[in-house]
Design a protein around this motif. Structure first.
Motif, PDB file in Angstrom:
ATOM      1  N   LEU A 121      49.979  43.178  49.333  1.00 40.26           N
ATOM      2  CA  LEU A 121      49.286  44.187  48.464  1.00 40.26           C
ATOM      3  C   LEU A 121      47.633  43.998  48.601  1.00 40.26           C
ATOM      4  O   LEU A 121      47.368  42.985  48.456  1.00 40.26           O
ATOM      5  N   VAL A 122      47.001  45.187  48.890  1.00 45.63           N
ATOM      6  CA  VAL A 122      45.502  45.033  48.974  1.00 45.63           C
ATOM      7  C   VAL A 122      45.086  45.789  47.402  1.00 45.63           C
ATOM      8  O   VAL A 122      45.518  46.949  47.016  1.00 45.63           O
ATOM      9  N   PHE A 123      43.984  45.037  46.744  1.00 32.88           N
ATOM     10  CA  PHE A 123      43.942  45.529  45.506  1.00 32.88           C
ATOM     11  C   PHE A 123      42.731  45.920  45.401  1.00 32.88           C
ATOM     12  O   PHE A 123      41.553  45.608  46.104  1.00 32.88           O
ATOM     13  N   GLY A 124      42.475  46.908  44.334  1.00 32.54           N
ATOM     14  CA  GLY A 124      40.935  47.698  44.168  1.00 32.54           C
ATOM     15  C   GLY A 124      40.384  46.545  43.084  1.00 32.54           C
ATOM     16  O   GLY A 124      40.909  45.477  42.859  1.00 32.54           O
ATOM     17  N   THR A 125      39.165  46.626  42.785  1.00 31.62           N
ATOM     18  CA  THR A 125      38.241  45.870  41.989  1.00 31.62           C
ATOM     19  C   THR A 125      38.637  45.737  40.519  1.00 31.62           C
ATOM     20  O   THR A 125      38.103  45.115  39.727  1.00 31.62           O
ATOM     21  N   GLY A 126      39.424  47.049  40.127  1.00 29.06           N
ATOM     22  CA  GLY A 126      39.838  47.082  38.613  1.00 29.06           C
ATOM     23  C   GLY A 126      38.779  47.720  37.904  1.00 29.06           C
ATOM     24  O   GLY A 126      37.532  48.192  38.228  1.00 29.06           O
ATOM     25  N   THR A 127      39.332  48.279  37.067  1.00 27.80           N
ATOM     26  CA  THR A 127      38.746  49.345  35.939  1.00 27.80           C
ATOM     27  C   THR A 127      38.704  48.568  34.363  1.00 27.80           C
ATOM     28  O   THR A 127      40.095  48.322  34.234  1.00 27.80           O
ATOM     29  N   ARG A 128      37.983  48.107  33.935  1.00 26.93           N
ATOM     30  CA  ARG A 128      38.031  47.575  32.471  1.00 26.93           C
ATOM     31  C   ARG A 128      38.044  48.776  31.548  1.00 26.93           C
ATOM     32  O   ARG A 128      36.972  49.297  31.314  1.00 26.93           O
ATOM     33  N   LEU A 129      39.060  48.776  30.444  1.00 28.28           N
ATOM     34  CA  LEU A 129      39.168  49.574  29.677  1.00 28.28           C
ATOM     35  C   LEU A 129      38.983  49.243  28.227  1.00 28.28           C
ATOM     36  O   LEU A 129      39.712  48.218  27.931  1.00 28.28           O
ATOM     37  N   LEU A 130      37.837  49.629  27.385  1.00 26.53           N
ATOM     38  CA  LEU A 130      38.031  49.267  26.108  1.00 26.53           C
ATOM     39  C   LEU A 130      38.223  50.520  25.195  1.00 26.53           C
ATOM     40  O   LEU A 130      37.654  51.442  25.473  1.00 26.53           O
ATOM     41  N   VAL A 131      38.941  50.175  24.120  1.00 25.84           N
ATOM     42  CA  VAL A 131      39.318  51.417  23.325  1.00 25.84           C
ATOM     43  C   VAL A 131      38.777  51.197  21.857  1.00 25.84           C
ATOM     44  O   VAL A 131      39.190  50.204  21.329  1.00 25.84           O
ATOM     45  N   SER A 132      37.847  51.745  21.456  1.00 24.58           N
ATOM     46  CA  SER A 132      37.085  51.639  20.265  1.00 24.58           C
ATOM     47  C   SER A 132      38.071  52.259  19.293  1.00 24.58           C
ATOM     48  O   SER A 132      38.179  53.490  19.362  1.00 24.58           O
ATOM     49  N   PRO A 133      37.906  51.674  18.029  1.00 29.75           N
ATOM     50  CA  PRO A 133      38.687  52.292  16.967  1.00 29.75           C
ATOM     51  C   PRO A 133      37.887  53.581  16.290  1.00 29.75           C
ATOM     52  O   PRO A 133      36.968  53.642  16.416  1.00 29.75           O
TER      53      PRO A 133
END
Lengths: 113, 113
Positions: A101-113
């Motif tokens: 598997l080759v991976f992407g660099t990722g997406t960091r998700l933050l969910v604010s209340p």
């Protein structure tokens, strides 16, 4: 060699909002995987797509693979704090060996209340 | 059903030492994969073992080696540790070599001082 580009790199959304993460490949994909990772922890398998035009859903997460099999999107509806984490797309290509598997660099998700 | 397990959770070594990381696949899985997730470099494929044999190798120097035991568990050895070897090392398993879906363990965080 095959490369995966994810966008955006990071995302902050308000709880209840929808969001989309994209994954674009430099070459045709044999299989596209979406994983979620909490910081510093292992990967949790979300979905796998193999056929052009395929779409899969699990709870509030929907993943699609385009007809040309070079781009995938991950859509989260009505985001919740539990959706926070790093989303990674991983892919197999004909030139990488199907087991690698080759991976992407990722997406960091933050969910604010 | 138990998932992929890895030990130790954390490992601290000094430059030049050797590190040994262990992985137990999901029961019944014969293929084991190792990935390195270093800060800023994303997740990179290291090694793939199946039925006791090394089947594929990523772009890493020979001081990264490993083996797979008859019970399909696996060991990753890193010799002559360098500072840049500090990373999260993830192990994954799949049912057989022909099955592409990989399940990941929680990882071993290696810190080289």
């Amino acid at each position: 060699s095959q490369e995966l580009e994810q966008s955006p790199q990071s995302l902050i959304v308000q709880e209840g909002k929808n969001l989309t993460i994209n994954c674009t490949s430099s070459k045709t994909l044999y299989g596209l995987y979406w994983y979620k990772q909490k910081y510093g922890e292992g990967l949790i398998f979300l979905m796998m797509l193999q056929k052009g035009g395929e779409e899969k859903s699990h709870e509030k997460i929907t993943a699609k693979l385009d007809e040309k099999k070079q781009q995938s999107s991950l859509h989260i509806t009505a985001s919740q704090p539990s959706h926070a984490g790093i989303y990674l797309c991983g892919a197999q290509g004909a030139d990488t060996g199907f087991q690698k598997l080759v991976f992407g660099t990722g997406t960091r998700l933050l969910v604010s209340p | 059903e138990a998932g992929v397990t890895q030990s130790p959770t954390h490992l601290i070594k000094t430059r030049g030492q050797q590190a040994t990381l262990r992985c137990s696949p999901i029961s019944g899985h014969t293929s084991v994969y190792w990935y390195q997730q270093a800060l800023g470099l994303g997740l990179q494929f290291l090694l793939w073992y199946d039925e006791g044999e090394e089947r594929n190798r990523g772009n890493f120097p020979p001081r990264f080696s490993g083996r797979q035991f008859p019970n399909y568990s696996s060991e990753l050895n890193v010799n002559a540790l360098e500072l840049e070897d500090s990373a999260l090392y993830l192990c994954a398993s799949s049912l057989t070599a022909g099955v592409v879906e990989q399940f990941f363990g929680p990882g071993t965080r290696l810190t080289v001082l």
